[in-house]
Motif scaffolding. Sequence first.
Motif, short mmCIF file in Angstrom:
data_model
loop_
_atom_site.label_atom_id
_atom_site.label_comp_id
_atom_site.label_asym_id
_atom_site.label_seq_id
_atom_site.Cartn_x
_atom_site.Cartn_y
_atom_site.Cartn_z
N LYS A 171 8.30 -3.85 -12.40
CA LYS A 171 7.60 -3.22 -13.41
C LYS A 171 6.32 -2.47 -12.96
CE LYS A 171 9.59 -5.91 -17.05
NZ LYS A 171 9.30 -6.83 -18.11
N TYR A 207 10.90 -0.62 -19.76
CA TYR A 207 11.18 -0.45 -18.19
C TYR A 207 12.46 -0.02 -17.81
CZ TYR A 207 6.27 -1.91 -17.76
OH TYR A 207 4.97 -1.96 -17.79
N GLN A 262 7.03 0.61 -11.21
CA GLN A 262 7.41 1.58 -12.00
C GLN A 262 6.47 2.25 -12.68
OE1 GLN A 262 10.88 1.03 -14.72
NE2 GLN A 262 11.48 -0.75 -13.25
N THR A 291 15.94 3.57 -12.19
CA THR A 291 15.35 2.58 -10.84
C THR A 291 15.50 1.18 -11.36
OG1 THR A 291 13.16 2.05 -9.83
CG2 THR A 291 13.02 2.72 -12.08
N GLN A 316 13.04 4.62 -17.50
CA GLN A 316 12.03 4.06 -18.63
C GLN A 316 12.17 4.83 -19.93
OE1 GLN A 316 11.22 5.71 -15.70
NE2 GLN A 316 10.98 3.78 -14.33
N SER A 372 13.01 -2.82 -4.37
CA SER A 372 14.10 -2.43 -5.37
C SER A 372 15.22 -3.43 -5.04
CB SER A 372 14.50 -1.30 -4.88
OG SER A 372 15.65 -0.84 -5.54
#
Length: 623
Positions: free
Chosen positions: A317, A338, A320, A313, A198, A259
């Motif tokens: 979102k 992101y 995250q 990653t 990020q 993920s």
Amino acid sequence: MYEIIVVGGGHAGCEAAYASAKKHHKTLLITSNLKNIADMPCNPHIGGSAKGIVVREIDALGGIMGKIADKTHLQIKMLNSAKGPAVQSLRAQGDKVTYPKEMLKTLNEQEFLTIQEGMVEDLVIENNEVKGIVLDNGEKILSKIVILTTGTYLKADILVGDTRTRQGPHGEKPSNYLSDKLKEYGFKIIRLKTGTPQRLDKKTIDFSKTKKEPGDEERYLTFSFDLEPSYKLDEQEPCYLTYTTEETHKIIRDNLNKSSMYGALDDIEGIGPRYCPSIEDKVVRFSSKERHQLFIEPESRYYDDIYLQGFSTSMPKDVQEKMVHSLPGLEHAKILKYGYAIEYDAIYPTQLTASLETKIIKNLYTAGQINGTSGYEEAACQGLIAGINASLKLEKKDPLILKRNEAYIGVLIDDLITKGIRDPYRLLTSRAEFRLLLRSDNADLRLREYGYQVGLIDDEKLNKLKTKKQKINDLLVFMKENKIKITKEVEEVFKKENIEVPTSTLSLEQLLKRPEINISFLEKFIEVPFKEEIKEQVSINLKYEGYIKKSFKEAEKMLKLEKKQIPENIDYDKIKNIASEARQKLKEVRPKTIAQAIRISGVNPSDISILSVYLKKEYGKDE
């Protein structure tokens, strides 16, 4: 009609285009977006472990990455300065705004170089020889040589959670057809993956909960051997250190199936970088670790975006958000961009020669991430070598092939073309068996003369190198000839520093070989009238003399094997008793020498013995 066309304006493309144009070859650099010249889609740092040595090698050869980094960085430091010289390496936090601007300015000022926007979707091929490029609008541009430096843009897909979007790192249109065309021409195409974390709003971070990581505050440092420092020690921008928490790890474990890499997408082919894993990979692979370090790093002086290094990653979102807010100091951090993973096509690098010309299509060179590497520095050094060798081919000269004992660049290229890859290749000091010879401090001594021979280093810089070599020799003589007699006053100085007092008169050379003594200590007795860089060279050469001699002996053994050539037309199917895997690998790589054959994974010592006997019998080559 151009002599050389470079496709792609990333770090590989910039070095390739600069090198060929500086050698007075009419060069076209074509890129899909001029704003992305020398772009840094991931962390804007230059250098790092092993990589910093590569940047110095680029500079020694006449490339430009080091000079641009020196002019634009936010901070710079020497990594591993408390360790031995073989692992010391420069790292600079670059400025994401000024680095590309300075690079574009440098390229625009270079004679014989034209820069043009365009999307390349095919090559002009005649009789397995490249003749130019074809743009997406059908336009053909002809050239004698083409260098592909397409980065991560070949069929690029951005992956976040369960979404897959066909686009480049900044949402640009990727190259959708070029890799398919390369496959049609006979190339083995592989799918790779990398990622990025990020970007955060600096104003929303509580830095009091983090540890400050400044640049080097005691000495000025440069990548380039030709530039004086252009920054002030006390005006460097700091980075900061924080750590993941148990809460971070729990959020990741609870959401693994969301993920892209762990189940949210079931059609992922690309393999991610082993040595720069996502935070999901870290938590899964190193489950016993209580925390992982993360660096909070500025991207530019001109805006407040902060890069969260180590937190790459492909989570959705909303996940995250939870992950970032679980980190000390980032509880209320605002996410400006992101993290994501990117999947892209590359060619399998054993299809290249050591000059980076492809084995399949004549006069076609490739450099950078298209060859399966990761990192700006790995890309830049390949671009430089491709640009040099493309130019040398036009000039009907032998290519520049750096050996493993001469440069990290040589290690990288040899690893790629000999061993191939499974995941994006990253340079590490452990990959270089002669790393004590391949230091940051001596890159100019190793490579500057090569830069002069290929036409990228001028007479003034070469004379500067010759003067440096002479000064090193002069200081070595000085250290031998000057002695310290052990008087009571001298004895007191030794005792005060808790250093064992010699029992007899010794030369400065003999004293410097003792691990606890440095030149600064010796100058308490005798002034050493030489510059710091000369003192550094002599100190290393004397303190590590035994190890350096041993490395040179090992290198000599390798070079003897490099002289044992393998005929290009050898038929490996005719060699009896060789292992089937070894036969397949030898046919794929087609090594030039016995030394290269030894380095191929899957080729064992017994296979080498059989090959050597066959060469002696069939070609009269002594094993």
